[in-house]
Structure formats: structure tokens, C-alpha cells
Design an enzyme around this catalytic site. Structure first.
Site, PDB file in Angstrom:
ATOM      1  N   HIS A 445       0.835  -1.211   0.000  1.00  0.00           N
ATOM      2  CA  HIS A 445       0.000   0.000   0.000  1.00  0.00           C
ATOM      3  C   HIS A 445       0.868   1.259   0.000  1.00  0.00           C
ATOM      4  CE1 HIS A 445      -3.484  -2.498   1.976  1.00  0.00           C
ATOM      5  NE2 HIS A 445      -3.180  -2.901   0.761  1.00  0.00           N
TER       6      HIS A 445
HETATM    7  C1  LIG Z   1       0.586  -7.217  -4.825  1.00  0.00           C
HETATM    8  C2  LIG Z   1      -0.376  -6.135  -4.434  1.00  0.00           C
HETATM    9  C3  LIG Z   1      -1.453  -6.453  -3.587  1.00  0.00           C
HETATM   10  C4  LIG Z   1      -2.357  -5.448  -3.208  1.00  0.00           C
HETATM   11  N1  LIG Z   1      -3.508  -5.796  -2.534  1.00  0.00           N
HETATM   12  C5  LIG Z   1      -4.499  -4.878  -2.395  1.00  0.00           C
HETATM   13  C6  LIG Z   1      -5.792  -5.257  -1.916  1.00  0.00           C
HETATM   14  O1  LIG Z   1      -6.091  -6.430  -1.681  1.00  0.00           O
HETATM   15  N2  LIG Z   1      -6.726  -4.281  -1.753  1.00  0.00           N
HETATM   16  C7  LIG Z   1      -6.460  -2.970  -2.039  1.00  0.00           C
HETATM   17  O2  LIG Z   1      -7.334  -2.134  -1.818  1.00  0.00           O
HETATM   18  N3  LIG Z   1      -5.261  -2.591  -2.539  1.00  0.00           N
HETATM   19  C8  LIG Z   1      -4.297  -3.510  -2.746  1.00  0.00           C
HETATM   20  N4  LIG Z   1      -3.105  -3.141  -3.331  1.00  0.00           N
HETATM   21  C9  LIG Z   1      -2.861  -1.710  -3.609  1.00  0.00           C
HETATM   22  C10 LIG Z   1      -3.601  -1.151  -4.822  1.00  0.00           C
HETATM   23  O3  LIG Z   1      -3.636  -2.077  -5.875  1.00  0.00           O
HETATM   24  C11 LIG Z   1      -2.890   0.157  -5.239  1.00  0.00           C
HETATM   25  O4  LIG Z   1      -2.939   1.039  -4.127  1.00  0.00           O
HETATM   26  C12 LIG Z   1      -3.506   0.853  -6.444  1.00  0.00           C
HETATM   27  O5  LIG Z   1      -3.492  -0.002  -7.552  1.00  0.00           O
HETATM   28  C13 LIG Z   1      -2.727   2.125  -6.757  1.00  0.00           C
HETATM   29  O6  LIG Z   1      -3.304   2.745  -7.887  1.00  0.00           O
HETATM   30  P1  LIG Z   1      -2.502   3.758  -8.812  1.00  0.00           P
HETATM   31  O7  LIG Z   1      -3.438   4.205  -9.872  1.00  0.00           O
HETATM   32  O8  LIG Z   1      -1.842   4.772  -7.962  1.00  0.00           O
HETATM   33  O9  LIG Z   1      -1.313   2.882  -9.447  1.00  0.00           O
HETATM   34  P2  LIG Z   1      -1.389   1.565 -10.326  1.00  0.00           P
HETATM   35  O10 LIG Z   1      -2.697   0.884 -10.156  1.00  0.00           O
HETATM   36  O11 LIG Z   1      -0.152   0.801 -10.020  1.00  0.00           O
HETATM   37  O12 LIG Z   1      -1.330   2.121 -11.818  1.00  0.00           O
HETATM   38  C14 LIG Z   1      -0.187   2.728 -12.372  1.00  0.00           C
HETATM   39  C15 LIG Z   1      -0.096   2.294 -13.835  1.00  0.00           C
HETATM   40  O13 LIG Z   1       0.852   3.112 -14.493  1.00  0.00           O
HETATM   41  C16 LIG Z   1       1.594   2.323 -15.404  1.00  0.00           C
HETATM   42  N5  LIG Z   1       2.869   3.002 -15.650  1.00  0.00           N
HETATM   43  C17 LIG Z   1       3.863   3.252 -14.768  1.00  0.00           C
HETATM   44  N6  LIG Z   1       4.881   3.876 -15.371  1.00  0.00           N
HETATM   45  C18 LIG Z   1       4.529   4.047 -16.676  1.00  0.00           C
HETATM   46  C19 LIG Z   1       5.179   4.611 -17.823  1.00  0.00           C
HETATM   47  N7  LIG Z   1       6.405   5.133 -17.759  1.00  0.00           N
HETATM   48  N8  LIG Z   1       4.512   4.598 -19.010  1.00  0.00           N
HETATM   49  C20 LIG Z   1       3.259   4.067 -19.117  1.00  0.00           C
HETATM   50  N9  LIG Z   1       2.623   3.492 -18.070  1.00  0.00           N
HETATM   51  C21 LIG Z   1       3.248   3.497 -16.860  1.00  0.00           C
HETATM   52  C22 LIG Z   1       1.744   0.982 -14.670  1.00  0.00           C
HETATM   53  O14 LIG Z   1       2.044  -0.072 -15.556  1.00  0.00           O
HETATM   54  C23 LIG Z   1       0.378   0.850 -14.004  1.00  0.00           C
HETATM   55  O15 LIG Z   1      -0.551   0.134 -14.787  1.00  0.00           O
HETATM   56  C24 LIG Z   1      -2.166  -4.105  -3.677  1.00  0.00           C
HETATM   57  C25 LIG Z   1      -1.082  -3.797  -4.511  1.00  0.00           C
HETATM   58  C26 LIG Z   1      -0.195  -4.799  -4.900  1.00  0.00           C
HETATM   59  C27 LIG Z   1       0.966  -4.432  -5.798  1.00  0.00           C
END
Ligand SMILES: Cc1cc2nc3c(=O)[nH]c(=O)nc-3n(C[C@H](O)[C@H](O)[C@H](O)COP(=O)(O)OP(=O)(O)OC[C@H]3O[C@@H](n4cnc5c(N)ncnc54)[C@H](O)[C@@H]3O)c2cc1C
Length: 510
Positions: A445
Site C-alpha cells: 500500500h
Molecule cells: C501485490 C499487491 C497487492 C495489493 N492488494 C491490495 C488489496 O487487496 N486491496 C487494495 O485495496 N489494494 C491492494 N493493493 C494496492 C492497490 O492495488 C494500489 O494502491 C492501487 O493499484 C494504486 O493505484 P494507482 O493508480 O496509484 O497505481 P497503479 O494501479 O499501479 O497504476 C499505475 C499504472 O501506471 C503504469 N505506468 C507506470 N509507469 C509508466 C510509464 N512510464 N509509461 C506508461 N505506463 C506506466 C503501470 O504499468 C500501471 O498500470 C495491492 C497492490 C499490490 C501491488
């Protein structure tokens, strides 16, 4: 949805969204109702990949360290961690547990329209969230937590309420995962282009003759390494929105010339804007787990129940499989199928660290520190959480799942021998404080790096820059609720609706 190789060398849009994750997909989908949107995602599609979609394969990708893996491993202070590299982002590789954030999160995130917050949660829940079928192990733990004093029993709820509850899950009754990519069904297909294997290298800013830099284009590479540039069309309200996650967003800002001067200078990056707070305030809620070997078999399950304590520690569980992916020999003759893990996450860690870029390659991980348990308050929360778990283990409700002759010390010592991190630690537990430090893991997280109030303003616009916002987990001050995805998805939808509404109103007044 296409691979980026089909993209022309240059193209033009009203909005360019970088990162197809939990925040980026709702934003791009929502804006496409009326405007031409490009969504750039560095990974592939989750569809047709059973490692992502089938609950039985949960976590297999965390062990896959190949460049094709939907999960990119990184290590901080010896703790093995992971970040998404796939359309759908974290929702494709996470444990699927869904629980809304506390009202204070909306306040901290400046989401002041309570109705829109609620509607945005519901928008996601309608297509990707399910009530889990809770079996024996998870429901026993629910009873044990209530018996231990994590009260009241709140039944099934998405809401963040003190006590023990069953939350939502991204896995449906067939065990199929529904990811943020499913939200694309809401999109206007005529106005949204999703490019896969599109790795953004740089955001382009105009500075000449301007008092503030203006974001106007994005350089991305396709899977063959060819570079393309997507430009904003030049409309007064056109924008680039960065949603590359807590590691990706600060990294891309620095690679594009916005960040702490010393870091940009060290890599000879031309400074567009000095911003000392980028990469600061990185936090990862520490997780500590306890494996309880059981005399009876435990059906496989991942997080469905949570105990929300009054002292800021959240207790969750998984059973019947190797949840921490430790070497089977380190289970000392016990089997993860015969037993389960109860783990606790501390809320609001005061300990924080920093993200730094190591080179100019956006596909490499930046380095990041979180300073787990640097602050004594964090350690105390962990100790209290572990005590709650141990009380639950010793409760009457749980007695069938615990060997009668196994003491708490035996259980803790067994767990000290389950190394999954690259940290060195003692082999037996001398105190719960030491247990917390030695067995710290991540619950994935991690957040921060572009925090609201420091890097972005109340509308998520980057301070000092025009036509540019960051909206994702990097802006978050405190990981919301027991698990953050519900709130990050909601944030994406909320901001999408807000930006769309303001632009439509603006267009009408022209
Ligand atoms: C293993 C794991 C288990 C988890 N379990 C839970 C759970 O059970 N419940 C829960 O609520 N949360 C959970 N989380 C946390 C939750 O998934 C994250 O907090 C959430 O996905 C964050 O969202 P975000 O949009 O900030 O980033 P992300 O969802 O990570 O999205 C960022 C995206 O940007 C893309 N990206 C990055 N750099 C570039 C670039 N240079 N060019 C193009 N694309 C790029 C990545 O590929 C990714 O798809 C978990 C996370 C992980 C990793």
C-alpha cells in the site's frame, strides 16, 4: 485498445492520460464521454491471462521477475515489493480486497462533494466488486476477532467502520478477477484510444516566452523501441494527466525535468522546474504476518474479513496456501495448506522515506526508502496489532485451527524461520518489538511522492505548471481505509467527473 506499434509517429488529443491503473482508467474512461482521450499503458492486457484472472493463481506473477511479468519487483530496505505493469494496474495483481476509505480520506484528498464521492464508489462497485463467499477459516477468524474485542461485528460492508467486518472482493463467485480494465465498458469507444506496451519516457513542456511551463506532449516508446509523440491539440482546457502510480509518477516527473535540483543535476537532466517535494513523503504501511499451522486442512482464501481496531492496526488473513511465498522447506515440516496467515497492517505510518532516480531509463525502478518502524509510534501500533492476532489465535472460537500443545512462543519462533525478505534477522523472537522489525513485510500500500498540498494543489494541478495534473496513489498523504484501491478508483472517477463538468461548463460559456 491496440498495441502502441500501430500508433503514428505523432498524434493529437484533448487529454493524454499516462498509466492505465486504478486511477488512470476511471479518469480516461470518464473524460472520453465528450473529449478525445489517449490512455498510455506500459503493460499488456489482463484479458486472457489466467495468472491474473484466476484466483487460484493469485501471487504467481509476484514470483515472475521476467520483463513480461505484469508485476515488476522492487526491493527497499531488504523488503521485497512489487508494482503493476499491466492495463488495470494494481487491480490486476492485488489481493482483491475492497473496502472504502474513511471520510477523513476524502477531506485530506480535497474531495468535498460527498454525493460525488458516494456515486464514484458505486460506479466502480457496480462492475468490479462482489460480496465474497466466506468459508470456514475466514468466518472462524471473524468470530475470533470479535471474541478478542475487535467489536462490533459489522457483518458485510464496504464502509470503514471500527469493528470486524466482511468486505468486498474483486473476485466473483467463480473466482474470476474483475479489474479496473472492466471499467472501460463505460467509455465512449469513439473517443478513447488505449495503447498497450506504450512506455512513457518523458512529458514535454514549453518554457520559452512563458512565466510557467506548459505541458504539451508525451514521448512514448512501443514494444519495438520506436518512439512516438502524442500532443495536446492546443485547446485552452487540454491537459496531460499523470497516473503512473506512487513509483512511476515521481519518476516520470523527474525524468521530464521537474523535481529536486540536485537529483536532476546528478543525471544531467535539463531543469524545467525545481520542485523539492517530488519523491518525498514516501510511505509503505508495514505488514507483519503470523502463520498458524493447523491440525485440520484450511480451504484456500484471500482477504475477505478485516478487524479494524481502535488503535490504528488492521487485521486481515488468508488461509490454505503459501500467502507469503516462502520456501516450503522453511515451514519446518508444516504445510501452508494446513494452516493460514493472520496479518496486521499499521495505519498512517509516521516513518517515511524518499524516492530517487538512478538513471534515465523509465523501465528501471527508481530507488525508494520507507524507513519502516523508524518512528516509535509505528512500532507500538505493530506490537498492539500482533497482540490482537495472538489473542485471536488463543480464543475459544479458533481452538480447532491451533495445535493445543503449541505455545505462542513456538508459533513466533516458527515464523522467524520463514524468511521471504532479504533482511537479516535473529532466529528466535526476543520481544514483539523485535518480531515486528525482523519480520516486516509490505502489504503493497505504498504511497506518496507527489503529495497533495506539496506537489499538487486542491485540484491535483501540479504547482507552477500549466495543463498538467497528477492523480493517483502518489498524491495520497495516508493510505485510505484498510486497503486503498477502493479510494484510488473513486479518486479517479471523482476527478474525471469534476474535470469533465468544469470543461463542459466552460465550453458552453464560450
Ligand atoms: C501485490 C499487491 C497487492 C495489493 N492488494 C491490495 C488489496 O487487496 N486491496 C487494495 O485495496 N489494494 C491492494 N493493493 C494496492 C492497490 O492495488 C494500489 O494502491 C492501487 O493499484 C494504486 O493505484 P494507482 O493508480 O496509484 O497505481 P497503479 O494501479 O499501479 O497504476 C499505475 C499504472 O501506471 C503504469 N505506468 C507506470 N509507469 C509508466 C510509464 N512510464 N509509461 C506508461 N505506463 C506506466 C503501470 O504499468 C500501471 O498500470 C495491492 C497492490 C499490490 C501491488
Amino acid at each position: 485498445m491496440h498495441e502502441a506499434t500501430i500508433s503514428p509517429k505523432t498524434s493529437f488529443y484533448d487529454y493524454i492520460v499516462i498509466g492505465g491503473g486504478a486511477a488512470g482508467i476511471p479518469i480516461a474512461t470518464t473524460l472520453s464521454a465528450k473529449y478525445n482521450v489517449l490512455l498510455l499503458e506500459r503493460g499488456g492486457s489482463p484479458y486472457g491471462n489466467p495468472n491474473i484472472t484466476d484466483v487460484r493463481n493469485f501471487g504467481s506473477y509476484l514470483l515472475d521477475t521476467s520483463p513480461e511479468s505484469p508485476s515488476q519487483r522492487f526491493i527497499s530496505e531488504g523488503v521485497v515489493n512489487s508494482r503493476a505493469r499491466v492495463l488495470g494496474g494494481g487491480t490486476c495483481i492485488n489481493a482483491g480486497f475492497y473496502s472504502r476509505g474513511e471520510p477523513k480520506f476524502s477531506e485530506d484528498a480535497r474531495l468535498m462533494d460527498a454525493n460525488l464521492v458516494d456515486e464514484s464508489y458505486k460506479w466502480t462497485e457496480k462492475v468490479m466488486v462482489f460480496e465474497p463467499i466466506v468459508q470456514k477459516w475466514q468466518s472462524t477468524l471473524r468470530t475470533a476477532l470479535v471474541e478478542t474485542g475487535v467489536t462490533p461485528d459489522n457483518g458485510f460492508s464496504y464502509d470503514h467502520i471500527i469493528g470486524t467486518k466482511v468486505g468486498g472482493t474483486l473476485f466473483d463467485a467463480n473466482g474470476t478477477r474483475h479489474t479496473a480494465a472492466d471499467l472501460l465498458q463505460y467509455a465512449n469507444p469513439k473517443r478513447l484510444l488505449v495503447l498497450l506496451y506504450a512506455t512513457v519516457h518523458k512529458i514535454k513542456f514549453k518554457t520559452q516566452g512563458r512565466s510557467r511551463p506548459l505541458a504539451y506532449g508525451v514521448v512514448f516508446a512501443d514494444s519495438l523501441g520506436y518512439k512516438h509523440i502524442a500532443y495536446l491539440k492546443g485547446g485552452r482546457k487540454d491537459e496531460i494527466i499523470l497516473s503512473a502510480g506512487a513509483l512511476g509518477s515521481p519518476q516520470l516527473l523527474m525524468l521530464s525535468g521537474i523535481g529536486p535540483k540536485e537529483q536532476l543535476d546528478a543525471l544531467n537532466i535539463k531543469v524545467v522546474l525545481q520542485q523539492p517535494f517530488i519523491g518525498k513523503g514516501m510511505a509503505d504501511n508495514p505488514m507483519n504476518s503470523i502463520f498458524i499451522p493447523s491440525p485440520v486442512a484450511v480451504e484456500p482464501s484471500i482477504v475477505q474479513v478485516v478487524g479494524i481496531t481502535r488503535f490504528g492496526s488492521y487485521v486481515e488473513e488468508s488461509g490454505g496456501f503459501n500467502f507469503i511465498f516462502a520456501n516450503l522447506s522453511s515451514y519446518q515440516g508444516f504445510s501452508p495448506q494446513m494452516g493460514g496467515f493472520i496479518f496486521e497492517k499499521i495505519n498512517g505510518p509516521l516513518s517515511m522515506g524518499e524516492l530517487k532516480i538512478n538513471n534515465l531509463n523509465p523501465t528501471d525502478n527508481p530507488s525508494v526508502t520507507f524507513n519502516y518502524f523508524k518512528e516509535p509510534e509505528d512500532l507500538q501500533k505493530c506490537v498492539n496489532g500482533i497482540k490482537t492476532i495472538l489473542n485471536a489465535v488463543e480464543s475459544k472460537a479458533f481452538s480447532n485451527y491451533k495445535y493445543a500443545n503449541m505455545t505462542i512462543k513456538d508459533i513466533l519462533d516458527l515464523n522467524m524461520k520463514l524468511p521471504v525478505n532479504l533482511r537479516t534477522h535473529a532466529n528466535t523472537s526476543s520481544s514483539l518489538e523485535q518480531y515486528c522489525k525482523d519480520t516486516v513485510r509490505t502489504i503493497w500500500h505504498y504511497h506518496g511522492g507527489c503529495r497533495i498540498g506539496e506537489v499538487v494543489d486542491d485540484e491535483y494541478k501540479v504547482f507552477g505548471v500549466d495543463a498538467f495534473r497528477v492523480i493517483d496513489g502518489s498524491t495520497i498523504i495516508n493510505s485510505p481505509g484498510t486497503n486503498p484501491q477502493a479510494s484510488v478508483l473513486m479518486l479517479g472517477r471523482y476527478m474525471g467527473v469534476t474535470i469533465l463538468g468544469q470543461r463542459i461548463a466552460n465550453d458552453k460559456s464560450q
